[in-house]
Design an enzyme around this catalytic site. Structure first.
Site, PDB file in Angstrom:
ATOM      1  CG  PHE A 222      -1.798  -1.197   1.375  1.00 33.59           C
ATOM      2  CD1 PHE A 222      -3.001  -1.328   0.689  1.00 33.59           C
ATOM      3  CD2 PHE A 222      -1.399  -2.234   2.220  1.00 33.59           C
ATOM      4  CE1 PHE A 222      -3.797  -2.463   0.859  1.00 33.59           C
ATOM      5  CE2 PHE A 222      -2.186  -3.368   2.387  1.00 33.59           C
ATOM      6  CZ  PHE A 222      -3.394  -3.486   1.708  1.00 33.59           C
ATOM      7  CG  ASP A 244      -1.043   1.845  -4.141  1.00 32.52           C
ATOM      8  OD1 ASP A 244      -0.828   2.407  -3.047  1.00 32.52           O
ATOM      9  OD2 ASP A 244      -2.145   1.917  -4.738  1.00 32.52           O
ATOM     10  CB  SER A 245      -4.647  -1.748  -6.097  1.00 25.50           C
ATOM     11  OG  SER A 245      -5.214  -0.751  -5.282  1.00 25.50           O
ATOM     12  CG  ASN A 270      -6.021  -6.811  -4.458  1.00 29.71           C
ATOM     13  OD1 ASN A 270      -5.629  -7.301  -3.393  1.00 29.71           O
ATOM     14  ND2 ASN A 270      -7.228  -6.323  -4.607  1.00 29.71           N
ATOM     15  CB  ALA A 271      -2.178  -5.192  -0.935  1.00 28.84           C
ATOM     16  CG  ASP A 288       0.272   3.246   5.685  1.00 25.34           C
ATOM     17  OD1 ASP A 288      -0.680   3.262   6.485  1.00 25.34           O
ATOM     18  OD2 ASP A 288       0.780   4.281   5.203  1.00 25.34           O
ATOM     19  CB  CYS A 328      -5.615   5.353   8.851  1.00 24.44           C
ATOM     20  SG  CYS A 328      -6.126   4.683   7.279  1.00 24.44           S
TER      21      CYS A 328
HETATM   22  N1  SAH Z   1       1.882   4.220   2.703  1.00 28.95           N
HETATM   23  C1  SAH Z   1       1.446   5.458   2.074  1.00 28.95           C
HETATM   24  C2  SAH Z   1      -0.014   5.736   2.270  1.00 28.95           C
HETATM   25  C3  SAH Z   1      -0.923   4.613   1.844  1.00 28.95           C
HETATM   26  S1  SAH Z   1      -2.545   5.107   1.520  1.00 28.95           S
HETATM   27  C4  SAH Z   1       2.295   6.596   2.647  1.00 28.95           C
HETATM   28  O1  SAH Z   1       2.922   6.431   3.679  1.00 28.95           O
HETATM   29  O2  SAH Z   1       2.307   7.662   2.040  1.00 28.95           O
HETATM   30  C5  SAH Z   1      -3.289   3.630   1.030  1.00 28.95           C
HETATM   31  C6  SAH Z   1      -2.935   3.179  -0.372  1.00 28.95           C
HETATM   32  O3  SAH Z   1      -3.486   1.881  -0.540  1.00 28.95           O
HETATM   33  C7  SAH Z   1      -3.465   4.017  -1.513  1.00 28.95           C
HETATM   34  O4  SAH Z   1      -2.404   4.448  -2.308  1.00 28.95           O
HETATM   35  C8  SAH Z   1      -4.376   3.062  -2.314  1.00 28.95           C
HETATM   36  O5  SAH Z   1      -4.239   3.216  -3.721  1.00 28.95           O
HETATM   37  C9  SAH Z   1      -3.844   1.726  -1.905  1.00 28.95           C
HETATM   38  N2  SAH Z   1      -4.790   0.593  -1.968  1.00 28.95           N
HETATM   39  C10 SAH Z   1      -6.092   0.565  -1.590  1.00 28.95           C
HETATM   40  N3  SAH Z   1      -6.587  -0.684  -1.704  1.00 28.95           N
HETATM   41  C11 SAH Z   1      -5.588  -1.471  -2.160  1.00 28.95           C
HETATM   42  C12 SAH Z   1      -5.465  -2.862  -2.466  1.00 28.95           C
HETATM   43  N4  SAH Z   1      -6.484  -3.696  -2.302  1.00 28.95           N
HETATM   44  N5  SAH Z   1      -4.266  -3.313  -2.887  1.00 28.95           N
HETATM   45  C13 SAH Z   1      -3.221  -2.487  -3.021  1.00 28.95           C
HETATM   46  N6  SAH Z   1      -3.272  -1.167  -2.753  1.00 28.95           N
HETATM   47  C14 SAH Z   1      -4.437  -0.660  -2.322  1.00 28.95           C
END
Ligand code: SAH
Length: 387
Positions: A222, A244-245, A270-271, A288, A328
């Site tokens: 993420f 990141d997705s 997808n994570a 995160d 969060c």
């Molecule tokens: N770690 C970052 C903030 C993450 S915000 C920092 O410190 O700046 C959350 C992120 O998760 C977003 O960029 C969003 O695109 C991503 N996201 C949401 N669902 C997801 C999924 N299922 N798989 C991968 N990424 C995802």
């Protein structure tokens, strides 16, 4: 002045500033949506001034314990107080931070982020939105911004009956520009609908985790624009993978890696799937995710999501590895979240040692009387030797 009589035992008598519709004993004087109203207790004693929106679940949000008009001087005073708080905080770069954060700065619905000379404003409550011109005027008078962008794209707006919009409201479009946080360069483009600014609330954690990254194989799940990944790469990680997705997030991560002269293997995926099928091992894993729930109803599902990524993450963590995980969502409490990691570690048959706690920076102040102001929690664990 029109107003509300609040029922006994409402949360406002316990330090909160909100009045829910179920807490209203009586409304008097026919207030209109967006009006400034007075709050009274059942014995007719004043509780202060609030903004009113009967179409929202939170019908009134207190702005002052006294009589107060929503005028230029009020906004200037509140914004100045918020600014001073950030300026006093050693861990905050006053040029790159959240200057105003809603209830926590006694400006419910107003959020103001600063990227050097450029400011991003959100007006998420009807009353504040109706007075955005005065707020913009106050920002100009106090902070001499080159640009102010109104970025009202939050899902919260619907509940208040406000249209979403991203509009340049002062100055000229700066286009993409760079900012530096903890020595890491980020490109931001505040007006482009595709991107947003940075996750300012995580800048402190980026730096804290980077301190542990030297010589490590790092996985930032993420990653958004690569905050953790970039900080770790700069700090001497031997390899950094970021997932990141979102295509835009990955493109931004790649661009930022170039700008910083570091190599990051940025993967659009997808994570959940990525972690499930990952065959590599990592020494430092960061999780995160976005908030998995915005209400209590879906909390159980959200906790299942956290458990899943914790379990998968632990399975690909190398010996003596480090797991840094964040949540969060206000509804998942620190205790609940910690319990979730423990439960995953039981399933993964490993023991964890807590080596760092993480939370909100002072530019997202927590008011204990308003529990909703606390949302971000994180833990960094070290895999304990098997026993
Ligand atoms: N770690 C970052 C903030 C993450 S915000 C920092 O410190 O700046 C959350 C992120 O998760 C977003 O960029 C969003 O695109 C991503 N996201 C949401 N669902 C997801 C999924 N299922 N798989 C991968 N990424 C995802």
């Amino acid at each position: 002045m029109a107003g509300i009589i609040v029922k006994p035992r409402a949360r406002i008598f316990h330090g909160h500033d909100w009045v829910y519709s179920s807490e209203i004993q009586k409304t008097f004087g026919n207030p209109q949506p967006g009006d400034v109203i007075s709050l009274k207790d059942f014995r007719d004693r004043p509780l202060g001034t609030a903004i009113y929106n009967p179409d929202s679940q939170i019908v009134a949000r207190r702005i002052s314990r006294r009589k107060q008009k929503l005028e230029l001087e009020f906004f200037k005073r509140r914004i100045q107080q918020a600014f001073d708080l950030r300026e006093r905080a050693e861990s905050i770069d006053i040029n790159l931070c959240r200057i105003v954060w809603s209830e926590s700065d006694a400006l419910p619905g107003v959020i103001l982020d600063r990227y050097g000379d450029h400011f991003v404003l959100q007006t998420l409550t009807l009353a504040m939105h109706q007075r955005k011109e005065i707020i913009i005027d106050a920002i100009i008078k106090l902070l001499a911004p080159k640009t102010i962008i109104l970025r009202n794209d939050s899902p919260m707006l619907k509940a208040e009956g406000i249209e979403t919009e991203i509009t340049l409201v002062h100055g000229e479009n700066p286009g993409p520009f760079t900012v530096t946080a903890n020595g890491v360069i980020f490109e931001v483009d505040l007006l482009d609908g595709q991107k947003t600014g940075l996750y300012l609330d995580q800048l402190e954690a980026h730096a804290a985790i980077a301190k542990m990254a030297k010589g490590k194989r790092v996985l930032d799940v993420f990653c958004n624009q690569g905050g953790f990944a970039l900080a770790c790469a700069k700090a001497g990680a031997i390899s950094v993978t970021a997932v990141d997705s979102s295509e835009n997030a990955i493109a931004a991560t790649v661009r930022n890696a170039e700008l910083n002269g570091v190599e990051i293997n940025a993967i659009k995926h997808n994570a959940f799937d990525f972690l499930k099928h990952c065959e590599d091992e990592y020494d430092l894993i960061i999780l995160d995710p976005p908030s998995f729930t915005r209400n209590k109803k879906t909390l159980k599902d959200a906790m299942r999501g956290y458990k899943e990524i914790h379990l998968r993450g632990l399975k690909i963590l190398a010996r003596n590895g480090i797991l840094s995980t964040y949540c969060c969502s206000h509804h998942a409490t620190r205790e609940l979240f910690l319990q979730n990691v423990v439960s995953a570690s039981v399933d993964a048959k490993c023991a964890l040692r807590l080596i760092q706690n993480h939370g909100q920076r002072l530019d997202h102040p927590i008011l204990p009387g308003i529990p909703e102001t606390e949302y971000l929690k994180g833990f960094t664990f070290e895999l304990a030797p098997s026993r």
